[in-house]
Design a protein around this motif. Structure first.
Motif, PDB file in Angstrom:
ATOM      1  N   MET A 140       0.849  -1.181   0.000  1.00 58.64           N
ATOM      2  CA  MET A 140       0.000   0.000   0.000  1.00 58.64           C
ATOM      3  C   MET A 140       0.890   1.238   0.000  1.00 58.64           C
ATOM      4  N   ALA A 141       0.638   2.151  -0.932  1.00 57.77           N
ATOM      5  CA  ALA A 141       1.410   3.394  -0.995  1.00 57.77           C
ATOM      6  C   ALA A 141       1.003   4.311   0.139  1.00 57.77           C
ATOM      7  N   SER A 142       1.987   4.964   0.708  1.00 55.68           N
ATOM      8  CA  SER A 142       1.657   5.859   1.801  1.00 55.68           C
ATOM      9  C   SER A 142       1.439   7.259   1.245  1.00 55.68           C
ATOM     10  N   ALA A 143       0.306   7.837   1.578  1.00 59.76           N
ATOM     11  CA  ALA A 143      -0.026   9.190   1.144  1.00 59.76           C
ATOM     12  C   ALA A 143       0.440  10.167   2.207  1.00 59.76           C
ATOM     13  N   LYS A 144       0.802  11.348   1.750  1.00 59.56           N
ATOM     14  CA  LYS A 144       1.181  12.386   2.707  1.00 59.56           C
ATOM     15  C   LYS A 144      -0.042  12.776   3.523  1.00 59.56           C
ATOM     16  N   LEU A 145       0.122  12.802   4.833  1.00 60.93           N
ATOM     17  CA  LEU A 145      -0.989  13.182   5.704  1.00 60.93           C
ATOM     18  C   LEU A 145      -1.157  14.692   5.775  1.00 60.93           C
ATOM     19  N   LYS A 146      -0.041  15.408   5.667  1.00 60.21           N
ATOM     20  CA  LYS A 146      -0.085  16.860   5.774  1.00 60.21           C
ATOM     21  C   LYS A 146       0.492  17.503   4.522  1.00 60.21           C
ATOM     22  N   VAL A 147       0.032  18.718   4.238  1.00 58.32           N
ATOM     23  CA  VAL A 147       0.567  19.508   3.131  1.00 58.32           C
ATOM     24  C   VAL A 147       1.019  20.849   3.685  1.00 58.32           C
ATOM     25  N   GLY A 148       1.907  21.491   2.963  1.00 55.91           N
ATOM     26  CA  GLY A 148       2.352  22.823   3.344  1.00 55.91           C
ATOM     27  C   GLY A 148       1.370  23.879   2.854  1.00 55.91           C
ATOM     28  N   ILE A 149       1.592  25.098   3.282  1.00 49.71           N
ATOM     29  CA  ILE A 149       0.692  26.199   2.919  1.00 49.71           C
ATOM     30  C   ILE A 149       0.674  26.416   1.403  1.00 49.71           C
ATOM     31  N   ASN A 150       1.822  26.276   0.729  1.00 53.84           N
ATOM     32  CA  ASN A 150       1.864  26.457  -0.725  1.00 53.84           C
ATOM     33  C   ASN A 150       1.069  25.381  -1.447  1.00 53.84           C
ATOM     34  N   GLU A 151       1.231  24.145  -1.029  1.00 52.97           N
ATOM     35  CA  GLU A 151       0.492  23.051  -1.672  1.00 52.97           C
ATOM     36  C   GLU A 151      -1.003  23.184  -1.407  1.00 52.97           C
ATOM     37  N   ALA A 152      -1.366  23.564  -0.193  1.00 54.30           N
ATOM     38  CA  ALA A 152      -2.783  23.765   0.129  1.00 54.30           C
ATOM     39  C   ALA A 152      -3.370  24.874  -0.746  1.00 54.30           C
ATOM     40  N   ARG A 153      -2.625  25.969  -0.892  1.00 60.17           N
ATOM     41  CA  ARG A 153      -3.091  27.067  -1.740  1.00 60.17           C
ATOM     42  C   ARG A 153      -3.263  26.593  -3.173  1.00 60.17           C
ATOM     43  N   ASN A 154      -2.340  25.772  -3.670  1.00 57.87           N
ATOM     44  CA  ASN A 154      -2.435  25.253  -5.040  1.00 57.87           C
ATOM     45  C   ASN A 154      -3.643  24.334  -5.212  1.00 57.87           C
ATOM     46  N   ILE A 155      -3.915  23.505  -4.214  1.00 58.23           N
ATOM     47  CA  ILE A 155      -5.090  22.619  -4.259  1.00 58.23           C
ATOM     48  C   ILE A 155      -6.365  23.458  -4.315  1.00 58.23           C
ATOM     49  N   LEU A 156      -6.423  24.498  -3.489  1.00 54.80           N
ATOM     50  CA  LEU A 156      -7.601  25.368  -3.474  1.00 54.80           C
ATOM     51  C   LEU A 156      -7.751  26.105  -4.802  1.00 54.80           C
ATOM     52  N   ALA A 157      -6.659  26.617  -5.336  1.00 53.59           N
ATOM     53  CA  ALA A 157      -6.717  27.337  -6.615  1.00 53.59           C
ATOM     54  C   ALA A 157      -7.186  26.417  -7.740  1.00 53.59           C
ATOM     55  N   ALA A 158      -6.699  25.177  -7.754  1.00 51.81           N
ATOM     56  CA  ALA A 158      -7.098  24.208  -8.779  1.00 51.81           C
ATOM     57  C   ALA A 158      -8.593  23.897  -8.697  1.00 51.81           C
TER      58      ALA A 158
END
Length: 76
Positions: A1-19
């Motif tokens: 089973m691949a392990s997914a990142k549990l947490k993201v940084g502020i930049n990645e979160a902003r990119n997810i929201l923008a997308a």
């Protein structure tokens, strides 16, 4: 089973929201998390200079984004 990142940084979160069509600056996102407006993260530390460190939880962020998509579909 691949392990997914549990947490993201502020930049990645902003990119997810923008997308997802919810663009905002890092400052707006950070202020919203600190104020409790965005439930997918929390402030874990504030330094003497005021620099904030956040925990932003990927699964909570993605669930929040998904809930906003549903809300916008209902409003149309």
């Amino acid at each position: 089973m691949a392990s997914a990142k549990l947490k993201v940084g502020i930049n990645e979160a902003r990119n997810i929201l923008a997308a997802a069509g919810i663009p905002m600056s890092n400052v707006t996102l950070a202020d919203g998390i600190a104020a409790g407006i965005y439930p997918f993260g929390r402030v874990v530390r504030v330094t003497e200079t005021g620099r904030r460190t956040f925990e932003i939880f990927r699964v909570d962020l993605l669930a929040w984004v998904e809930s906003k998509k549903v809300c916008s579909e209902i409003a149309q």
